[in-house]
Design an enzyme around this catalytic site. Structure first.
Site, PDB file in Angstrom:
ATOM      1  CB  CYS A   1      -8.400  -6.965 -31.406  1.00 29.38           C
ATOM      2  SG  CYS A   1      -9.344  -7.353 -32.892  1.00 29.38           S
TER       3      CYS A   1
ATOM      4  CG  HIS B   1      -7.691  -1.173 -29.884  1.00 35.00           C
ATOM      5  ND1 HIS B   1      -6.835  -2.185 -30.265  1.00 35.00           N
ATOM      6  CD2 HIS B   1      -8.944  -1.581 -30.244  1.00 35.00           C
ATOM      7  CE1 HIS B   1      -7.530  -3.172 -30.829  1.00 35.00           C
ATOM      8  NE2 HIS B   1      -8.807  -2.822 -30.827  1.00 35.00           N
TER       9      HIS B   1
ATOM     10  CG  HIS C   1      -7.778  -3.846 -36.606  1.00 36.61           C
ATOM     11  ND1 HIS C   1      -6.872  -4.459 -35.760  1.00 36.61           N
ATOM     12  CD2 HIS C   1      -8.963  -3.796 -35.910  1.00 36.61           C
ATOM     13  CE1 HIS C   1      -7.475  -4.746 -34.621  1.00 36.61           C
ATOM     14  NE2 HIS C   1      -8.728  -4.343 -34.687  1.00 36.61           N
TER      15      HIS C   1
END
Length: 364
Positions: free
Chosen positions: A128, A262, A296
């Site tokens: 990620c 994040h 996400h």
């Protein structure tokens, strides 16, 4: 570091252009979670379509025309063409040519083909953290004199049975809504998306008379070397990446006006991230995350964060941390879009394997 961002290509599961996505995000639109699958957005696209869309948008936005010759490409993905491979396993219809077009490195090669780029082509994979890792690498190529123009970012179309099953087993998919940093946070909503940025040297941008969105002032990359799936308990890797980025930008923590975190909405990741924000910045910096609004997107998430932060700098506005109704941490979590004098924004991404990637963006 002095590398300029002069073009943005952005696609999310909401199916909007960059500006439309930004406007809806600032209005505080909450992500729709499809219970129990944990999906966000009404639209998904094959990864090759996301590549085509974001590359074309970025070139148009930067007023560039293919072919770009000796420019470079640094574009990555966490899952690549995995969703397509799963379809082939269930419905075999495979040719040699088709298979070769879906190997991991072809993500960046497809960008190079569309843009007519014959220079360096890199295809990072850092879970990620991939999107920010790619942009950081692109900026370093320019800063070190390898080239003066780079297309950089991340793309992801990871909604597939295998991906959903894996995250479901980890217990990180939200059942109702994505809510980063909220007391009742359950996890994230998985989404497809991508962002490609045009990076240029100041000399090249000046010669074209193009107005930049932002300046990349510093980058920081590190690894926890601790756990394959969980965030570090002591946050030394994340702190190292942030400190490297700040040092390169010649800034102190107090000079950062906003952190685009994040902010996944999982119990452990949000707690770990809040801990280092409190350690370095205290309560004196605004904190937001786009994952409550856009979901996400794994390897594309960091690139999308940088694209949205570029628009924050241009518009002098901080978008909200959508979904956070009751903050669980003693931080300045932005709950409603607010105007602010933004000079510097810190963008952060963290990935499986302890990958940490950080970029400092400056108003040009």
């Amino acid at each position: 570091m002095n590398v300029l961002i002069t073009g943005i290509g952005l696609w999310t599961g909401l199916g909007d252009t960059a500006i439309a996505t930004w406007q809806r995000y600032c209005q505080g639109q909450t992500a729709l979670i499809a219970t129990p699958e944990g999906l966000v957005g009404a639209t998904t696209l094959p990864v090759e379509k996301i590549i085509e869309t974001t590359t074309t948008q970025a070139l148009n936005d930067a007023k560039l025309t293919a072919p770009l010759g000796s420019a470079a490409v640094v574009v990555g993905s966490s899952r690549g063409f995995q969703a397509q491979w799963e379809i082939w396993l269930r419905q075999p219809s495979l040719s040699r040519e088709t298979w070769l077009q879906t190997l991991p490195a072809t993500v960046s090669q497809q960008v190079a083909h569309i843009a007519g780029i014959q220079g360096m082509v890199l295809n990072p994979t850092a879970a990620c953290a991939t999107g920010i890792w790619a942009i950081a690498q692109g900026a370093l190529l320019i800063a070190q004199g390898y080239c003066d123009l780079v297309l950089a970012g991340g793309v992801e179309s990871a909604i597939s049975p295998l991906t959903l099953a894996g995250f479901r087993q980890l217990g990180v998919l939200a059942q109702e809504r994505a809510a980063p940093f909220d007391r009742q946070r359950q996890g994230f909503g998985l989404a497809a998306g991508g962002a490609l940025l045009v990076l240029e040297s100041p000399e090249r941008a000046r010669s074209r008379g193009i107005e930049p969105y932002a300046r990349i002032a510093g980058v920081g990359l590190s690894a926890d070397a601790e756990n394959m799936a969980a965030p570090s308990l002591n946050q030394t890797g994340a702190l190292l990446a942030i400190q490297k980025a700040l040092a390169q930008a010649e800034l102190t923590p107090r000079q950062i006006d906003c952190i685009h975190s994040h902010g996944t909405g999982t119990r452990r990741n949000d707690a770990a991230e809040a801990a280092w924000i409190q350690t370095l910045f205290g309560q004196g910096v605004a904190v937001t995350s786009h994952k409550g609004a856009l979901g996400h997107t794994l390897g594309a998430a960091g690139a999308i964060a940088v694209a949205l932060s570029c628009l924050s700098l241009r518009e002098q506005q901080i978008p909200p941390c959508v979904g956070c109704e009751a903050p669980d941490f003693d931080l300045d979590i932005v709950q409603k879009s607010r105007p602010a004098p933004l000079g510097y924004i810190l963008c952060c991404s963290y990935g499986f394997g302890g990958q940490n990637a950080v970029i400092v963006l400056a108003r040009p």
